[in-house]
Write a protein that holds these residues in place. Structure first.
Motif, PDB file in Angstrom:
ATOM      1  N   GLY A  67     -19.466  17.579   2.779  1.00  0.00           N
ATOM      2  CA  GLY A  67     -20.592  18.389   2.860  1.00  0.00           C
ATOM      3  C   GLY A  67     -20.669  19.134   1.417  1.00  0.00           C
ATOM      4  O   GLY A  67     -21.715  19.239   1.098  1.00  0.00           O
ATOM      5  N   ILE A  68     -19.578  19.241   0.737  1.00  0.00           N
ATOM      6  CA  ILE A  68     -19.643  19.802  -0.477  1.00  0.00           C
ATOM      7  C   ILE A  68     -20.233  18.874  -1.270  1.00  0.00           C
ATOM      8  O   ILE A  68     -21.258  19.166  -2.174  1.00  0.00           O
ATOM      9  N   MET A  69     -20.197  17.449  -1.083  1.00  0.00           N
ATOM     10  CA  MET A  69     -20.796  16.683  -2.160  1.00  0.00           C
ATOM     11  C   MET A  69     -22.341  16.713  -1.821  1.00  0.00           C
ATOM     12  O   MET A  69     -23.017  16.312  -2.587  1.00  0.00           O
ATOM     13  N   LEU A  70     -22.539  16.668  -0.462  1.00  0.00           N
ATOM     14  CA  LEU A  70     -24.083  16.666  -0.065  1.00  0.00           C
ATOM     15  C   LEU A  70     -24.681  17.817  -1.137  1.00  0.00           C
ATOM     16  O   LEU A  70     -25.805  17.802  -1.471  1.00  0.00           O
ATOM     17  N   ARG A  71     -24.035  19.077  -0.898  1.00  0.00           N
ATOM     18  CA  ARG A  71     -24.737  20.369  -1.634  1.00  0.00           C
ATOM     19  C   ARG A  71     -24.945  20.045  -2.966  1.00  0.00           C
ATOM     20  O   ARG A  71     -25.822  20.201  -3.844  1.00  0.00           O
ATOM     21  N   ALA A  72     -24.015  19.125  -3.731  1.00  0.00           N
ATOM     22  CA  ALA A  72     -23.750  18.757  -5.276  1.00  0.00           C
ATOM     23  C   ALA A  72     -25.059  17.842  -5.389  1.00  0.00           C
ATOM     24  O   ALA A  72     -25.746  17.776  -6.357  1.00  0.00           O
TER      25      ALA A  72
END
Length: 274
Positions: free
Chosen positions: A123-128
């Motif tokens: 999820g963090i990577m998706l925001r990035a």
């Protein structure tokens, strides 16, 4: 007498500028020759193929299940409205630190920890990835853009069911096109999509994401890696998908400018040179 001037239609340019050609060439380099395995090998001091042999056979099914849960989580985040507030490019560092921290915490508990940590770090990577898309002129309110963000997780990994035509960048996009289009159509029309349609997207993306995930886990299992090395492995994993995102959305920006057929033809010509 009709003095109304005819409407001018702006057609896509057919020749890429020198600057855009350089951008496309760099995108080809990253998308067709991803360096995740090579970078991980340099950290663990052994070819990643050998590191993969350290994984117990029973782990592969659990890795696949973890990959599907992570992509399912990413898909649900992508479906929800995204914040439209631009963030500074320096935020990339923050995303990396959060991703490294969550990955390192999960790594302390082995595969059971991965099952808990991976949906969070994904999820963090998706925001990035969404931030990269925004910088390339994408509308993050658009379902099509948000689904394109999820597709980044399928880049740079080859599923066992893939044939040679499906391993290149445009091959992967084509392979995902039907399931992704069905999901977008249902979401746009009803606000929700059927479970089978969403499951189809998850399976298609997770099968490729799982390849990169197995490389990451194998690298962390090498005895000499240690805590510092595990953090480096997580950083490399995150940076890989940021590079995939920058290249993916650069290609999409060029397609909007020149037309998909023009960019695809030039892309494939550049890919054939390597």
């Amino acid at each position: 007498m009709n003095t109304r001037k005819p409407t001018l239609v702006t057609l896509p340019q057919t020749t890429l500028s020198a600057t855009d050609l350089a951008v496309l060439r760099e995108a080809v380099r990253h998308l067709e020759h991803p360096s995740l395995a090579a970078r991980l090998s340099s950290v663990v001091g052994t070819p990643i193929e050998m590191a993969l042999q350290l994984l117990p056979r029973k782990w592969y099914l659990r890795l696949h299940e973890a990959a599907e849960r992570a992509i399912g989580n990413a898909l649900q985040i992508a479906i929800a409205p995204m914040d439209d507030t631009p963030t500074p490019k320096s935020r990339d560092v923050v995303y990396n630190l959060f991703g490294m921290a969550s990955g390192a915490a999960g790594g302390l508990f082995g595969l059971p920890g991965l099952a808990v940590e991976l949906p969070i770090s994904t999820g963090i990577m998706l925001r990035a990835i969404a931030e990269v898309a925004r910088r390339e002129g994408e509308d993050v309110h658009s379902l099509e853009t948000r689904m394109a963000c999820v597709q980044v997780f399928a880049l740079g990994g080859r599923a066992t069911s893939d044939d040679a035509a499906e391993t290149g960048y445009y091959g992967v996009r084509f392979a995902l096109a039907t399931s992704v289009s069905s999901a977008i159509e249902q979401l746009a029309g009803h606000g929700t999509a059927s479970a089978p349609v969403l499951a189809s997207v998850v399976r298609a993306v997770a099968s490729r994401f799982g390849v990169n995930l197995s490389h990451k886990v194998a690298a962390q299992m090498v005895p000499i890696v240690g805590a510092a090395g595990a953090a480096t492995v997580n950083a490399i994993f995150i940076r890989h998908f940021q590079e995939m995102a920058r290249s993916h959305f650069a290609v999409r920006r060029l397609e909007r400018l020149y037309g998909t057929d023009v960019v695809k033809a030039r892309y494939e010509a550049l890919a054939a040179e390597h």
